[in-house]
Write a protein that holds these residues in place. Structure first.
Motif, short mmCIF file in Angstrom:
data_model
loop_
_atom_site.label_atom_id
_atom_site.label_comp_id
_atom_site.label_asym_id
_atom_site.label_seq_id
_atom_site.Cartn_x
_atom_site.Cartn_y
_atom_site.Cartn_z
N MET A 1 -116.95 89.16 -32.95
CA MET A 1 -117.35 89.60 -34.29
C MET A 1 -117.16 88.46 -35.28
O MET A 1 -116.12 87.81 -35.31
N SER A 2 -118.17 88.20 -36.09
CA SER A 2 -118.09 87.13 -37.07
C SER A 2 -117.05 87.47 -38.13
O SER A 2 -116.94 88.61 -38.59
N LEU A 3 -116.25 86.47 -38.50
CA LEU A 3 -115.25 86.66 -39.55
C LEU A 3 -115.83 86.41 -40.94
O LEU A 3 -115.15 86.57 -41.94
N GLU A 4 -117.09 86.00 -40.97
CA GLU A 4 -117.74 85.70 -42.25
C GLU A 4 -118.63 86.86 -42.68
O GLU A 4 -119.51 87.30 -41.95
N ARG A 5 -118.37 87.37 -43.88
CA ARG A 5 -119.17 88.46 -44.40
C ARG A 5 -120.41 87.93 -45.13
O ARG A 5 -121.49 88.47 -44.99
N PHE A 6 -120.21 86.87 -45.92
CA PHE A 6 -121.31 86.28 -46.68
C PHE A 6 -121.48 84.81 -46.31
O PHE A 6 -120.55 84.17 -45.82
N GLU A 7 -122.66 84.29 -46.58
CA GLU A 7 -122.84 82.84 -46.51
C GLU A 7 -121.98 82.21 -47.60
O GLU A 7 -121.72 82.82 -48.64
N LYS A 8 -121.56 80.99 -47.38
CA LYS A 8 -120.65 80.31 -48.29
C LYS A 8 -121.17 80.30 -49.73
O LYS A 8 -120.42 80.55 -50.68
N LYS A 9 -122.46 80.04 -49.90
CA LYS A 9 -123.03 79.98 -51.25
C LYS A 9 -122.89 81.31 -51.97
O LYS A 9 -122.58 81.36 -53.16
N LYS A 10 -123.12 82.40 -51.24
CA LYS A 10 -123.01 83.72 -51.87
C LYS A 10 -121.56 84.01 -52.27
O LYS A 10 -121.30 84.55 -53.35
N THR A 11 -120.62 83.63 -51.40
CA THR A 11 -119.21 83.80 -51.72
C THR A 11 -118.86 83.06 -53.01
O THR A 11 -118.18 83.60 -53.89
N LEU A 12 -119.36 81.83 -53.11
CA LEU A 12 -119.10 81.01 -54.29
C LEU A 12 -119.75 81.62 -55.53
O LEU A 12 -119.14 81.69 -56.61
N ASP A 13 -120.98 82.08 -55.39
CA ASP A 13 -121.69 82.71 -56.52
C ASP A 13 -120.97 83.96 -57.00
O ASP A 13 -120.82 84.19 -58.21
N LEU A 14 -120.50 84.77 -56.06
CA LEU A 14 -119.79 85.99 -56.43
C LEU A 14 -118.44 85.67 -57.09
O LEU A 14 -118.02 86.36 -58.02
N ARG A 15 -117.82 84.61 -56.61
CA ARG A 15 -116.55 84.20 -57.24
C ARG A 15 -116.78 83.79 -58.69
O ARG A 15 -116.04 84.18 -59.59
N LYS A 16 -117.84 83.00 -58.92
CA LYS A 16 -118.15 82.56 -60.28
C LYS A 16 -118.47 83.75 -61.19
O LYS A 16 -118.18 83.74 -62.38
N LYS A 17 -119.07 84.78 -60.61
CA LYS A 17 -119.49 85.95 -61.39
C LYS A 17 -118.32 86.87 -61.72
O LYS A 17 -118.23 87.39 -62.84
N HIS A 18 -117.41 87.06 -60.76
CA HIS A 18 -116.41 88.12 -60.91
C HIS A 18 -114.97 87.65 -61.06
O HIS A 18 -114.10 88.46 -61.41
N ILE A 19 -114.70 86.38 -60.76
CA ILE A 19 -113.32 85.88 -60.83
C ILE A 19 -113.17 85.02 -62.08
O ILE A 19 -114.06 84.25 -62.42
N GLY A 20 -112.04 85.15 -62.76
CA GLY A 20 -111.80 84.42 -64.00
C GLY A 20 -112.08 82.94 -63.86
O GLY A 20 -111.65 82.31 -62.89
N PRO A 21 -112.78 82.35 -64.83
CA PRO A 21 -113.18 80.93 -64.72
C PRO A 21 -112.01 79.96 -64.72
O PRO A 21 -112.16 78.81 -64.29
N SER A 22 -110.84 80.39 -65.19
CA SER A 22 -109.67 79.50 -65.17
C SER A 22 -108.95 79.53 -63.82
O SER A 22 -107.99 78.79 -63.62
N CYS A 23 -109.41 80.39 -62.90
CA CYS A 23 -108.83 80.44 -61.54
C CYS A 23 -109.49 79.35 -60.70
O CYS A 23 -110.57 79.56 -60.13
N LYS A 24 -108.86 78.21 -60.64
CA LYS A 24 -109.46 77.05 -59.98
C LYS A 24 -109.29 77.13 -58.46
O LYS A 24 -108.40 77.79 -57.94
N ILE A 25 -110.16 76.41 -57.76
CA ILE A 25 -110.07 76.32 -56.30
C ILE A 25 -109.95 74.86 -55.88
O ILE A 25 -110.33 73.94 -56.62
N PHE A 26 -109.41 74.66 -54.68
CA PHE A 26 -109.31 73.31 -54.14
C PHE A 26 -110.71 72.72 -53.94
O PHE A 26 -111.64 73.41 -53.55
#
Length: 452
Positions: free
Chosen positions: A1-26
């Protein structure tokens, strides 16, 4: 079973949409999507492994089977409010206390390092009846409001913010870059006298000291190792003023320094803090933390008349996980591993210092090691851009390392405690190659016609 639910780009897009912009990532320009981890390795959505030199949270190794099993078994049986009587809480408190000096005997279980440090301040304020807090330059103690006030690492980034009038900042006891350096005859006393001077100034203005708080080894401040004797003298000054000494072990506890279980013990057996806070490694990634103090401080806290309770702090599952972490540290001799591999790593890095002028200082204890990069060893000009280049080039080699300190020029090693000598060989080999290339490039830029 794949451990990935979304393609990486979609994960990143959803993060930008729903997660606070000051929450930085590596590695924000090209972030890594991690879907699995084991031991000292993390794996992305393409099953590419990354050697993890960053995670002092996954203390005994990512997803350690003993820890996972302990949590799952207890979760199947019971998890509930900590105000019910349960053996896991007292058994874990007893086990934890056994690692500490006898005087530190009373535990308060909470859910994060920030929560632990916030509670430590409350204990200090209630016990002393005073308000003023002394902290260190470049310190970081957590993200809640009370801790931002005592974290210059954070509040110095706020250009329009006024420093809390009850917070006083002492020089970081950094013998490499600080006010008093390794060539000083007694840097411990000199730095402690700075704290004494702050206390005198506070008293002259009518204030009173509640606490001095310091990470036993400064992490975000650049892997700073205080000179031996500094904490003892500071504690003497602070206690004489009616305050307490808070040792923040959130980043560096649980055997990471190798020679001792707690980093404050590096100062010597004659030093015992009044309050110790711990988090991160305590639950190997499970949200758990603790404040340990003396009976005297605990009884003063109770005398306020305000009941203290924490719904999830010390719940049965958290304590089962905490016990499993302690068991694994002993069973796999991870404190001993930190000592042996840490010394091996430090020796490798010292050879890099001999080879590369960019390496200004190597410092650390066990698997808590800093490599400070400088452009000029006499002027200590921070090699900030070079440090960032090393970090990003290592990422391309599938090795995760970070840089920190006030100038972001200190490479920080704080890997899972199962880190090996082979891992150390690999990382240092890659750093050697990157630094060699950086030197060639810098020479080409400075002397474009002299390098063939």
């Amino acid at each position: 079973m794949s451990l990935e639910r979304f393609e990486k780009k979609k994960t990143l897009d959803l993060r930008k949409k729903h997660i606070g912009p000051s929450c930085k990532i590596f590695f924000s320009h090209d972030p890594i999507k991690i879907v699995q981890a084991k031991g000292q390795y993390m794996y992305d959505e393409k099953e590419q492994s990354y050697l993890d030199c960053i995670n002092n949270v996954a203390h005994v190794g990512h997803c350690h089977p003993d820890v996972v099993k302990a949590g799952a078994q207890q979760m199947e049986l019971l998890n509930t409010n900590s105000r019910f009587l349960h053996d896991n809480l007292v058994v874990y408190a007893q086990r934890l206390q056994a690692t500490l000096p006898e005087k530190l005997s009373v535990c308060y279980f909470v859910n994060s390092g920030s929560e632990a440090n916030d509670l430590a301040l409350r204990l200090a304020w209630q016990y002393s009846g005073h308000k003023d807090i002394i902290t260190l330059e470049n310190a970081y103690h957590g993200h809640v409001s009370s801790l931002i006030d005592i974290s210059p690492y954070k509040f110095h980034q706020l250009s329009d913010a006024e420093q809390n009038q009850f917070v006083h900042v002492a020089p970081s006891p950094d013998v490499y870059r600080g006010k008093y350096r390794a060539d000083h005859p007694d840097p411990a006393t000199a730095y402690a006298d700075e704290v004494k001077d702050i206390i005198n100034k506070v008293h002259k203005k009518g204030g009173k000291i509640a606490a001095f708080i310091a990470e036993s080894l400064q992490s975000c401040g650049g892997q700073v190792i205080p000179p031996v004797g500094y904490f003892q003298q500071v504690a003497e000054h602070v206690r004489k003023a009616g305050g307490v000494f808070i040792a923040d072990e959130v980043q560096v506890g649980f055997g990471r320094v190798g020679t001792h279980f707690w980093a404050f013990q590096l100062q010597g057996e004659d030093f015992v803090p009044d309050i110790v806070t711990m988090g991160k490694p305590i639950g190997n990634g499970h949200p758990m933390s603790c404040v340990v103090t003396t009976r005297e401080v605990a009884e003063a806290f109770m005398s306020s008349g305000m009941e203290y309770f924490n719904t999830f702090g010390g719940n049965p599952v958290s304590c089962a996980i905490g016990l499993a972490v302690l068991d694994v540290i002993v069973k796999e001799d991870l404190q001993g591993n930190a000592l042996r591999v840490g010394r091996y790593l430090t020796n490798l890095l010292e050879k890099q210092k001999e080879k590369h002028p960019l390496v200004g200082d190597i410092r650390g204890c066990g698997l808590f090691v800093g490599v400070e990069l400088v452009r000029d060893r006499s002027k200590l000009t921070p090699a900030t851009a070079e440090a960032q280049e090393v970090i990003y080039k290592l990422k391309e080699q599938h090795i995760l390392l970070s840089a920190d300190g006030p100038h972001r020029n200190v490479l920080k090693f704080k890997p899972p405690m199962c880190f090996t000598t082979e891992d150390a060989d690999l990382v240092v080999e890659k750093i050697d190659h990157i630094l060699t290339v950086l030197i060639v490039i810098s020479k080409q830029l400075l002397y474009p016609h002299s390098v063939q």
